[in-house]
Motif scaffolding. Structure first.
Motif, short mmCIF file in Angstrom:
data_model
loop_
_atom_site.label_atom_id
_atom_site.label_comp_id
_atom_site.label_asym_id
_atom_site.label_seq_id
_atom_site.Cartn_x
_atom_site.Cartn_y
_atom_site.Cartn_z
N ILE A 139 0.83 -1.20 0.00
CA ILE A 139 0.00 0.00 0.00
C ILE A 139 0.86 1.25 0.00
O ILE A 139 0.65 2.18 -0.79
CB ILE A 139 -0.94 -0.01 1.23
CG1 ILE A 139 -2.01 -1.10 1.06
CG2 ILE A 139 -1.59 1.35 1.43
CD1 ILE A 139 -2.77 -1.41 2.33
N VAL A 140 1.86 1.30 0.88
CA VAL A 140 2.75 2.45 0.97
C VAL A 140 3.64 2.57 -0.26
O VAL A 140 4.00 3.67 -0.67
CB VAL A 140 3.61 2.35 2.26
CG1 VAL A 140 4.69 3.42 2.29
CG2 VAL A 140 2.72 2.46 3.49
N GLY A 141 3.95 1.44 -0.88
CA GLY A 141 4.83 1.45 -2.05
C GLY A 141 4.18 1.96 -3.32
O GLY A 141 4.88 2.43 -4.23
N LEU A 142 2.85 1.87 -3.42
CA LEU A 142 2.18 2.31 -4.65
C LEU A 142 2.41 3.80 -4.95
O LEU A 142 2.74 4.14 -6.10
CB LEU A 142 0.68 1.99 -4.57
CG LEU A 142 0.30 0.54 -4.86
CD1 LEU A 142 -1.17 0.29 -4.52
CD2 LEU A 142 0.56 0.20 -6.33
N PRO A 143 2.24 4.71 -3.99
CA PRO A 143 2.53 6.12 -4.31
C PRO A 143 4.00 6.36 -4.65
O PRO A 143 4.31 7.22 -5.47
CB PRO A 143 2.14 6.86 -3.01
CG PRO A 143 1.21 5.94 -2.31
CD PRO A 143 1.67 4.57 -2.64
N ALA A 144 4.91 5.59 -4.03
CA ALA A 144 6.33 5.73 -4.36
C ALA A 144 6.57 5.35 -5.82
O ALA A 144 7.32 6.02 -6.55
CB ALA A 144 7.18 4.87 -3.43
N ALA A 145 5.93 4.27 -6.27
CA ALA A 145 6.04 3.86 -7.67
C ALA A 145 5.43 4.91 -8.59
O ALA A 145 5.92 5.15 -9.70
CB ALA A 145 5.36 2.51 -7.88
N ALA A 146 4.36 5.56 -8.12
CA ALA A 146 3.72 6.61 -8.91
C ALA A 146 4.64 7.81 -9.10
O ALA A 146 4.59 8.48 -10.14
CB ALA A 146 2.42 7.05 -8.25
N VAL A 147 5.51 8.07 -8.12
CA VAL A 147 6.49 9.17 -8.26
C VAL A 147 7.41 8.88 -9.44
O VAL A 147 7.66 9.76 -10.28
CB VAL A 147 7.31 9.34 -6.97
CG1 VAL A 147 8.46 10.32 -7.20
CG2 VAL A 147 6.42 9.84 -5.83
N LEU A 148 7.92 7.66 -9.53
CA LEU A 148 8.79 7.31 -10.65
C LEU A 148 8.03 7.34 -11.97
O LEU A 148 8.58 7.75 -13.00
CB LEU A 148 9.40 5.93 -10.43
CG LEU A 148 10.37 5.47 -11.52
CD1 LEU A 148 11.56 6.42 -11.64
CD2 LEU A 148 10.86 4.05 -11.27
N LEU A 149 6.76 6.94 -11.95
CA LEU A 149 5.96 6.98 -13.17
C LEU A 149 5.83 8.41 -13.69
O LEU A 149 5.93 8.64 -14.90
CB LEU A 149 4.58 6.38 -12.91
CG LEU A 149 3.67 6.24 -14.13
CD1 LEU A 149 4.23 5.19 -15.09
CD2 LEU A 149 2.25 5.84 -13.70
#
Length: 319
Positions: free
Chosen positions: A203-213
């Motif tokens: 859950i916490v990792g999804l926004p972090a991945a969105a930053v790279l996207l």
């Protein structure tokens, strides 16, 4: 500090542009801060705090030594990865004056590859030093996590098949800045790896991945010219918009399903990040590929922090 050099068709052969250097500040500290990209370090801190909070919420136990060492080690790995990325992309002749994103020091000739490479080694060394303390607490699983994390940090920009050239960057971030960081921190506090800590990490990792996207969406044109096949290039503009929205909204939906809040306070805590997720998604879709997308890097990182705080409010604290 050795004389920085700019890249031309012959390599690092010309003195840097003094006017450009003055625009960023000529001190080594200022140049290093620009290369480190401190505004992104929240992505290292939030997962550690989330894992620590979850250990406290479920087992009423938390170690200050683990919190401090895990934050420093995680941030040091991210700093080392950022510096290494600056060096490798600069030496390839990428990310120069036409870059839409934050400036890269090697490519602009404000620091030599040797200087930033040494600082990257120092950052990874700091991570290892803190990691030794964590190994004393958590044993061999922490050795594996540390070695793999540093290896991936180097492989992100280096090697025959850099992760940054592939569509797998977002998955890398989700795993290491989400699942591994949260579940690993939880394990250090409790000696356990639970399904709930892994779920919270995702859950916490999804926004972090969105930053790279967002980063890869902004650089899609220059990346494609450089031979990269990032996820933003593979799925296209519309696919990137849909994927960003899915990452943001699903992180909140996942948190709500995971927590199943009771009472109006819990549901209100989940409603706030949902509104923000939809707001950012709509704004991101309307924004053309330009430097204005840089604002969404910070906004998406701040959303990760908001989501973590909302989860803490929804769950509450142990008595």
């Amino acid at each position: 500090m050795e004389q920085p050099m700019t890249i031309n068709e012959h390599g690092f052969t010309d003195p840097y542009d003094a006017a450009r250097a003055r625009s960023f500040g000529s001190s080594l500290l200022n140049i290093l801060l620009m290369a480190i990209r401190p505004q992104t370090l929240v992505l290292s801190v939030v997962p550690v705090m989330a894992g620590s909070y979850w250990a406290w919420a479920t087992h009423a136990t938390v170690s200050s030594a683990v919190v401090i060492c895990a934050i420093v080690a995680s941030a040091a790995i991210q700093i080392g990865t950022n510096l290494w990325n600056d060096v490798k992309d600069g030496m390839r002749g990428q990310d120069g004056t036409g870059r839409l994103g934050p400036p890269r020091m090697t490519a602009l000739g404000l620091a030599s590859p040797k200087t930033l490479r040494l600082w990257a080694y120092a950052a990874f060394g700091t991570a290892i030093a803190c990691g030794l303390v964590l190994v004393a607490i958590g044993g061999w699983p922490i050795v594996v996590i540390g070695v793999v994390s540093i290896a991936c940090g180097l492989a992100y920009s280096a090697g025959p098949r850099p992760i940054s050239f592939s569509p797998h960057g977002e998955l890398f971030v989700l795993v290491f800045f989400g699942i591994v960081a949260v579940a690993g921190t939880y394990y250090l506090h409790t000696g356990l790896v639970s399904a709930s800590s892994i779920g919270l990490g995702a859950i916490v990792g999804l926004p972090a991945a969105a930053v790279l996207l967002v980063n890869n969406h902004r650089d899609r044109i220059s990346d494609e010219k450089a031979g990269r096949r990032t996820l933003a290039i593979v799925v296209g503009r519309k696919g990137t918009h849909l994927l960003y929205g899915a990452m943001m909204v699903l992180s909140v939906v996942g948190a709500a399903l995971f927590l199943q809040p009771h009472g109006w306070v819990g549901w209100l805590a989940m409603a706030v990040p949902m509104v923000v997720a939809v707001w950012f998604t709509l704004g991101f879709r309307k924004e053309p590929v330009s430097p204005r997308l840089n604002a969404y890097l910070g906004r998406t990182g701040s959303f990760q922090l908001l989501l973590a705080v909302s989860i803490a409010v929804a769950v509450g604290f142990p008595n």
